[in-house]
Design a protein around this motif. Sequence first.
Motif, PDB file in Angstrom:
ATOM      1  N   ALA A  19       0.839  -1.191   0.000  1.00 47.97           N
ATOM      2  CA  ALA A  19       0.000   0.000   0.000  1.00 47.97           C
ATOM      3  C   ALA A  19       0.877   1.246   0.000  1.00 47.97           C
ATOM      4  CB  ALA A  19      -0.900  -0.008   1.228  1.00 47.97           C
ATOM      5  N   ASN A  20       0.273   2.364  -0.462  1.00 49.29           N
ATOM      6  CA  ASN A  20       0.993   3.626  -0.360  1.00 49.29           C
ATOM      7  C   ASN A  20       0.680   4.235   1.012  1.00 49.29           C
ATOM      8  OD1 ASN A  20      -1.446   5.153  -0.502  1.00 49.29           O
ATOM      9  ND2 ASN A  20      -1.372   5.158  -2.726  1.00 49.29           N
ATOM     10  N   CYS A  25      -2.598   4.770   6.031  1.00 49.01           N
ATOM     11  CA  CYS A  25      -3.300   5.661   6.961  1.00 49.01           C
ATOM     12  C   CYS A  25      -4.783   5.279   7.069  1.00 49.01           C
ATOM     13  CB  CYS A  25      -3.147   7.115   6.500  1.00 49.01           C
ATOM     14  SG  CYS A  25      -3.933   8.336   7.574  1.00 49.01           S
ATOM     15  N   ILE A  26      -5.405   5.020   5.928  1.00 48.04           N
ATOM     16  CA  ILE A  26      -6.816   4.622   5.925  1.00 48.04           C
ATOM     17  C   ILE A  26      -6.993   3.325   6.706  1.00 48.04           C
ATOM     18  CG2 ILE A  26      -8.694   3.758   4.440  1.00 48.04           C
ATOM     19  CD1 ILE A  26      -8.438   6.780   4.317  1.00 48.04           C
ATOM     20  N   PRO A  91       4.896   9.553 -10.660  1.00 41.72           N
ATOM     21  CA  PRO A  91       4.978   8.476  -9.672  1.00 41.72           C
ATOM     22  C   PRO A  91       4.343   8.879  -8.334  1.00 41.72           C
ATOM     23  CG  PRO A  91       7.092   9.587  -9.822  1.00 41.72           C
ATOM     24  CD  PRO A  91       6.195  10.216 -10.858  1.00 41.72           C
ATOM     25  N   TYR A  92       3.275   9.639  -8.401  1.00 45.22           N
ATOM     26  CA  TYR A  92       2.522  10.124  -7.239  1.00 45.22           C
ATOM     27  C   TYR A  92       1.043  10.077  -7.571  1.00 45.22           C
ATOM     28  CZ  TYR A  92       6.843  12.309  -5.562  1.00 45.22           C
ATOM     29  OH  TYR A  92       8.119  12.534  -5.122  1.00 45.22           O
ATOM     30  N   ASP A  93       0.221   9.903  -6.546  1.00 42.59           N
ATOM     31  CA  ASP A  93      -1.201  10.199  -6.659  1.00 42.59           C
ATOM     32  C   ASP A  93      -1.312  11.694  -6.378  1.00 42.59           C
ATOM     33  OD1 ASP A  93      -1.816   7.523  -7.092  1.00 42.59           O
ATOM     34  OD2 ASP A  93      -2.363   7.142  -5.010  1.00 42.59           O
ATOM     35  N   THR A 171       1.830  19.963  -7.546  1.00 43.36           N
ATOM     36  CA  THR A 171       2.632  20.480  -6.436  1.00 43.36           C
ATOM     37  C   THR A 171       2.644  19.577  -5.212  1.00 43.36           C
ATOM     38  OG1 THR A 171       0.747  21.858  -5.798  1.00 43.36           O
ATOM     39  CG2 THR A 171       2.474  22.888  -7.136  1.00 43.36           C
ATOM     40  N   LYS A 172       1.586  18.782  -5.017  1.00 44.94           N
ATOM     41  CA  LYS A 172       1.548  17.848  -3.882  1.00 44.94           C
ATOM     42  C   LYS A 172       0.993  16.520  -4.341  1.00 44.94           C
ATOM     43  CE  LYS A 172       1.191  21.163  -0.196  1.00 44.94           C
ATOM     44  NZ  LYS A 172       1.949  20.927   0.980  1.00 44.94           N
ATOM     45  N   GLY A 173       1.432  15.484  -3.681  1.00 46.64           N
ATOM     46  CA  GLY A 173       0.945  14.154  -4.025  1.00 46.64           C
ATOM     47  C   GLY A 173       1.336  13.132  -2.981  1.00 46.64           C
ATOM     48  N   ILE A 174       0.796  11.959  -3.155  1.00 44.20           N
ATOM     49  CA  ILE A 174       1.086  10.835  -2.277  1.00 44.20           C
ATOM     50  C   ILE A 174       2.037   9.919  -3.035  1.00 44.20           C
ATOM     51  CG2 ILE A 174       0.108   8.872  -1.030  1.00 44.20           C
ATOM     52  CD1 ILE A 174      -2.585  10.537  -1.080  1.00 44.20           C
TER      53      ILE A 174
END
Length: 177
Positions: A19-20, A25-26, A91-93, A171-174
Amino acid sequence: MKLLITTIFALGFSSTAFANPYDDCILQNMKGAKTKEMVFAIERACIGKTSVDIPDKVSTLRQVNAFSGNYNTGYGDKGTKFLIKLENTLPYDITEIKLYFINKKAPSIKSYVVDVFNEPLPQGAIVVELGEPGLAQIIKANQSRAFVVNVSDLAGLDHFNENYDWVIYATKGIPLK
């Protein structure tokens, strides 16, 4: 023997090893959620907790199209909006983008931070409750999404391509594991 190998294999994949950080966290926090509101609050908190700044070297979104027009967001807001269609190849959500408009006639730059990615609604439709944050606030890697940004405070949108250039960055991602 087959049952033992199958059980070990299943247990290995049931962990959060693949998991990412958002999924982790979820899984860690959802146990006590008893209402939809609690679930949505946990999703919003996990998005905020696990989103990181995306490095400049990978933040450019390449497969993007945009159109100005009168798109319905469901909130009764009037004026011109910007419909963005993008494919997340990072390579980010993605959880936040920044959109820059460069005025060609009167050199100036206007920026918009976008962290909710809602698709346009059919004309006349209205929003009666907020949607699930995990769907509206994340553009998954390798996913395409169309969403609307309200840009009615920009002048000259009726001749958008003549008056403006624009640039978009994630600018932001998971981060993906």
